[in-house]
Design a protein around this motif. Structure first.
Motif, mmCIF file in Angstrom:
data_model
loop_
_atom_site.group_PDB
_atom_site.id
_atom_site.type_symbol
_atom_site.label_atom_id
_atom_site.label_comp_id
_atom_site.label_asym_id
_atom_site.label_seq_id
_atom_site.Cartn_x
_atom_site.Cartn_y
_atom_site.Cartn_z
ATOM 1 N N GLY A 9 1.036 -1.138 0.359
ATOM 2 C CA GLY A 9 -0.006 -0.016 0.171
ATOM 3 C C GLY A 9 0.887 1.303 0.074
ATOM 4 O O GLY A 9 2.048 1.220 0.014
ATOM 5 N N GLY A 10 0.128 2.332 -0.047
ATOM 6 C CA GLY A 10 0.812 3.808 -0.125
ATOM 7 C C GLY A 10 0.050 4.863 -0.753
ATOM 8 O O GLY A 10 -1.261 4.552 -0.849
ATOM 9 N N LEU A 11 0.890 5.886 -0.983
ATOM 10 C CA LEU A 11 0.242 6.826 -1.738
ATOM 11 C C LEU A 11 0.511 6.988 -3.097
ATOM 12 O O LEU A 11 1.778 6.906 -3.636
ATOM 13 C CB LEU A 11 0.769 8.354 -0.859
ATOM 14 N N VAL A 12 -0.614 7.198 -3.945
ATOM 15 C CA VAL A 12 -0.469 7.206 -5.194
ATOM 16 C C VAL A 12 -1.191 8.527 -5.972
ATOM 17 O O VAL A 12 -2.395 8.472 -5.366
ATOM 18 C CB VAL A 12 -0.618 5.797 -5.809
ATOM 19 N N GLN A 13 -0.931 8.931 -6.904
ATOM 20 C CA GLN A 13 -1.696 9.778 -7.778
ATOM 21 C C GLN A 13 -2.766 9.282 -8.504
ATOM 22 O O GLN A 13 -2.689 7.911 -8.995
ATOM 23 C CB GLN A 13 -0.976 10.690 -8.804
ATOM 24 N N LEU A 18 -0.816 0.312 -8.300
ATOM 25 C CA LEU A 18 -0.325 -0.533 -7.252
ATOM 26 C C LEU A 18 -0.686 -1.814 -7.220
ATOM 27 O O LEU A 18 -1.457 -2.243 -7.800
ATOM 28 C CB LEU A 18 -0.945 0.186 -5.833
ATOM 29 N N ARG A 19 0.368 -2.562 -6.760
ATOM 30 C CA ARG A 19 0.167 -4.076 -6.449
ATOM 31 C C ARG A 19 0.237 -4.320 -5.042
ATOM 32 O O ARG A 19 1.235 -3.944 -4.526
ATOM 33 C CB ARG A 19 1.251 -4.839 -7.213
ATOM 34 N N PRO A 85 -9.578 8.553 -6.483
ATOM 35 C CA PRO A 85 -9.626 8.889 -5.061
ATOM 36 C C PRO A 85 -10.528 8.172 -4.222
ATOM 37 O O PRO A 85 -10.412 7.673 -3.178
ATOM 38 C CB PRO A 85 -9.937 10.468 -5.278
ATOM 39 N N GLU A 86 -11.529 7.765 -4.813
ATOM 40 C CA GLU A 86 -12.715 6.995 -4.354
ATOM 41 C C GLU A 86 -12.096 5.446 -3.848
ATOM 42 O O GLU A 86 -12.751 4.777 -3.218
ATOM 43 C CB GLU A 86 -13.824 6.876 -4.945
ATOM 44 N N ASP A 87 -10.782 5.192 -4.498
ATOM 45 C CA ASP A 87 -10.332 3.679 -4.097
ATOM 46 C C ASP A 87 -9.590 3.944 -2.697
ATOM 47 O O ASP A 87 -9.211 2.818 -2.090
ATOM 48 C CB ASP A 87 -9.358 3.305 -5.250
ATOM 49 N N VAL A 118 -4.230 2.358 1.450
ATOM 50 C CA VAL A 118 -3.963 2.863 -0.174
ATOM 51 C C VAL A 118 -4.888 4.168 -0.010
ATOM 52 O O VAL A 118 -5.778 4.414 0.487
ATOM 53 C CB VAL A 118 -4.591 1.847 -1.180
ATOM 54 N N THR A 119 -3.766 5.439 -0.382
ATOM 55 C CA THR A 119 -4.432 6.541 -0.556
ATOM 56 C C THR A 119 -4.276 7.151 -1.998
ATOM 57 O O THR A 119 -2.963 6.917 -2.420
ATOM 58 C CB THR A 119 -3.621 7.531 0.431
ATOM 59 N N VAL A 120 -5.232 7.467 -2.647
ATOM 60 C CA VAL A 120 -5.298 8.029 -3.844
ATOM 61 C C VAL A 120 -5.488 9.665 -4.011
ATOM 62 O O VAL A 120 -6.430 9.922 -3.682
ATOM 63 C CB VAL A 120 -6.022 7.301 -4.974
ATOM 64 N N SER A 121 -4.486 10.189 -4.430
ATOM 65 C CA SER A 121 -4.524 11.693 -4.178
ATOM 66 C C SER A 121 -5.178 12.196 -5.907
ATOM 67 O O SER A 121 -4.928 11.551 -6.916
ATOM 68 C CB SER A 121 -3.427 12.464 -4.114
#
Length: 122
Positions: A9-13, A18-19, A85-87, A118-121
């Motif tokens: 997991g992590g921060l992604v635009q 991500l896997r 972002p809703e993910d 998981v954070t989607v910006s």
């Protein structure tokens, strides 16, 4: 007993990929159907994808973006593309003992991992 540990997991635009990985230990991995769920703040945990005990069947709520797979080394993966972002949520791996097919209900799973954020910006 089965222990499940998620990672990846992590921060992604938005639009990124991500896997997620889930490493299982304990009882025979091949005895379990495996699933991924997610829980966003203030929302209930929801089903994302599942794979059957032998990898022969898979199901995803968004097959165009989320793909589940498993290998013979006690690991299950969730490949996510075109993230939105809703993910954004905590993603949980789960194992279901002696289940045929691809279980989709929370109560069908016997073991759970601790989750990975998981954070989607936007």
């Amino acid at each position: 007993q089965v222990q499940l540990v998620e990672s990846g997991g992590g921060l992604v635009q938005a639009g990124g990929s991500l896997r997620l990985s889930c490493a299982a230990s304990g009882r025979t991995f091949s005895s379990y159907a495996m699933g991924w769920f997610r829980q966003a703040p203030g929302k209930e945990r929801e089903f994302v994808a599942a794979v059957s005990w032998n990898g022969g069947r898979t199901y995803s709520t968004d097959s165009g973006r989320f793909t589940i797979s498993r290998d013979n080394a006690n690991t299950v993966y969730l490949q996510m593309h075109s993230l939105k972002p809703e993910d954004t949520a905590v993603y949980y791996c789960a194992a279901a003992l002696n289940r045929i097919g691809v279980p989709k209900g929370l109560n069908e799973y016997d073991y759970w991992g601790q989750g990975t954020q998981v954070t989607v910006s936007s």
